[in-house]
Design an enzyme around this catalytic site. Sequence first.
Site, short mmCIF file in Angstrom:
data_model
loop_
_atom_site.label_atom_id
_atom_site.label_comp_id
_atom_site.label_asym_id
_atom_site.label_seq_id
_atom_site.Cartn_x
_atom_site.Cartn_y
_atom_site.Cartn_z
N GLU A 430 -0.18 -15.23 -2.82
CA GLU A 430 -0.53 -14.85 -1.75
C GLU A 430 -2.28 -15.95 -2.26
O GLU A 430 -2.96 -14.84 -2.71
CB GLU A 430 -0.73 -13.31 -0.82
CG GLU A 430 -1.26 -12.85 0.32
CD GLU A 430 -1.04 -12.36 0.77
OE1 GLU A 430 -2.70 -11.82 1.71
OE2 GLU A 430 -0.44 -11.35 0.68
N HIS A 432 -4.32 -15.79 0.78
CA HIS A 432 -5.06 -15.14 2.08
C HIS A 432 -6.39 -15.65 2.67
O HIS A 432 -6.80 -15.83 3.18
CB HIS A 432 -4.64 -13.97 2.49
CG HIS A 432 -4.47 -13.61 4.32
ND1 HIS A 432 -3.83 -12.53 4.95
CD2 HIS A 432 -4.48 -14.32 5.18
CE1 HIS A 432 -3.78 -12.46 5.74
NE2 HIS A 432 -4.58 -13.73 6.21
N GLU A 483 1.86 -15.63 3.07
CA GLU A 483 0.12 -15.65 3.45
C GLU A 483 -0.73 -17.12 2.96
O GLU A 483 -1.99 -16.52 2.36
CB GLU A 483 -0.27 -14.61 3.42
CG GLU A 483 0.60 -13.70 4.99
CD GLU A 483 -0.59 -12.48 5.54
OE1 GLU A 483 -0.45 -11.79 6.16
OE2 GLU A 483 -0.79 -11.93 4.28
N GLU A 557 7.36 -10.05 8.62
CA GLU A 557 6.62 -8.63 9.25
C GLU A 557 6.60 -8.18 10.04
O GLU A 557 6.55 -9.11 11.13
CB GLU A 557 5.02 -8.83 8.40
CG GLU A 557 5.22 -8.94 6.98
CD GLU A 557 3.68 -9.07 6.11
OE1 GLU A 557 2.81 -8.93 7.06
OE2 GLU A 557 3.50 -9.10 5.26
#
Length: 754
Positions: A430, A432, A483, A557
């Site tokens: 990830e 992000h 992400e 999600e």
Amino acid sequence: MADTAELAIVHATTASASWLTDPTVFAANRKPAHSSHRYVIGETSEPKQSLDGEWKVRIEQARNVDVESAPFAAVDFEDGDFGAIEVPGHLQMAGYLKNKYVNIQYPWDGHEDPQAPNIPENNHVAIYRRRFALDAQLARTLENDGTVSLTFHGAATAIYVWLDGTFVGYGEDGFTPSEFDVTEALRNGNGNAADSPEAEHTLTVACYEYSSASWLEDQDFWRLHGLFRTVELAAQPHTHVETVQLEADYTAADTAGKADTAELNAALTLRNPADAMTIESTLRDGDGNVVWESTQACNGEIALNSGKMTNIAPWSAESPTLYTLTVRVVGHDGAIIETVTQKIGFRTFRIENGIMTLNGKRIVFKGADRHEFDAKRGRAITREDMLSDVVFCKRHNINAIRTSHYPNQEYWYDLCDEYGLYLIDETNMETHGTWVANNVERPEDGIPGSRPEWEGACVDRINSMMRRDYNHPSVLIWSLGNESSAGEVFRAMYRHAHTIDPNRPVHYEGSVHMREFEDVTDIESRMYAHADEIERYLNDGSPAHTDGPKKPYISCEYMHAMGNSCGNMDEYTALERYPMYQGGFIWDFIDQAIETKLPDGTTRMCYGGDFGDRPSDYEFSGDGLLFADRTPSPKAQEVKQLYANVKIAVSVDEARITNDNLFVSTGDYRFVLRILADGKPVWSTTRRFDVAAGESASFEVDWPVDDYRSNAEELVLEVSQQLGNACDWAPAGYELAFGQCVVAGAKTTADAVD
């Protein structure tokens, strides 16, 4: 042909500090990733030695540690001033480093501004040391020309390893094994291990808080470091099954009267196969009955094929039937060199006509996103923790888990195979914070994006996960990560995944931010989309394909189970009427809170910011269906009812049972009928309603309403679906779902006052 990810692993006799900031170097001397199959030497000799327990540790600043000369790795290095720490465990939970919780940001934001792949100057190193004597079985294996490997199953964030002062290797991606061959280091260390098994050896690890790998590990979790999964030695005989890759397909008959069939194909790779004569394979059912066996000559690549088999029970979350494959490697003298065992579930998972199917039936994921977490141990969770989590899922009708956002401990997959849970297995990635800042998205800035220097590390991460977890029937989908925007690196990961496994779908949500990379996912996956937005996709398609949906849809999600949430979940479960809507995963499974002892001796659960950590996202870590102490939150009851596979509609003259199970009927359940008068049970009986999978049926009920109406303001007619027999995860009588209707009573409020 050698794997491209494995070709990128560095081979070195000395450590280099430059690896920490070089994204093209993610491992040195690491063994190729392989399956996590079980084996014993001969027929019974346990080949493993745990190095868990108390280690010595000291924290240093990275600028003060010289990994190239590594004086701290010497056998005679004075470590009397080191502290103690339990392995598995985290440096933060043991009090050596401060707890930090951030979601999107990197933990160094606001303090330093390194540019990837560089790392903060304020970088801690934990020097771990442990002395051990080699177990006798492992020493005997060395005497017989075998090998010994050293495996770190979880370490954050980067480790350099020495044995008896000899450099062993370097590893990143702390959520898949870093395994090193230490045969020569053991033989050449202080004392010849083959001649003197009681000789003491010294293992040293420099575990770095940050490396270039930190840019790939910006998950929404507590930033915890250290050796947090088990560390072990494992012996392998001279001739050894290095890896096993299974295909255990199940085909439902497409014509009435024909039999369902199953077929097992297994590819085994052997080291030094010339020393073996035959391979004996036996497949047994759960009662130990032989259902297939074979004997064949041994060579380097062994291919097992059972042919078409009938009378094989399929695997699913509803009925997780497992078989056991035993493979014996037999030497020229007739002695058994090694015995391999592998649990097998026969099932076929495919995307057919735009719909994900299991054994030919459309599947709906009733899932949750799960971090590995415990309030006292962080991510160093125990087998008991994992079993507790599986039981919670089964008792609350959760049939699927996404391993957000990294591969889990190997034992978790065994439990999911055994108890029946579907898995999206997610790569440890990830990023992000590289493409979102101050709530502004710039997906084109994301790492790894299309940057070639990151490709090897990212492909290696999915390769390591897939090689380890391939044989688990519970794993239905591979995920490229979370992400991390999109780019050419994801195309490389996607291609690599399908080269290894052409059958399982590949999932990646990040392409919704860069629709030109829609080809990196086989599934349309979104986060927190409103139900009406999902419905538009199911009717019209995506922005890139407006002539109808092209891929099955999941919400990887949704709901965000923080506080008093999950109230509109029915809007999402109502979408199950669309064939291409295939469920979702609630964020998330368990609150991430750390149990902390206060100065007055009491304890409380602490969240982000409670440790002076800045930046911090505070109580945003508390969004689970379970509280941090593993007690269910009230919203778990809403989830349980809406995720139930059996729906019950009750009226004054009947009960209508809708069985949304794919494979099992309701015949083994008991249905308890009750009347509640003003909330108090006054009548009850038990019935059996046998409804086939995928069917609905109505059953007449002669409710004795008139017997109780006159003395109540309100009667509730209730039908409860309960386990007819005890199982591994709940006792007989455990309730899975219920239905109710309300009937007005004859007693008025005035009557009650009088």
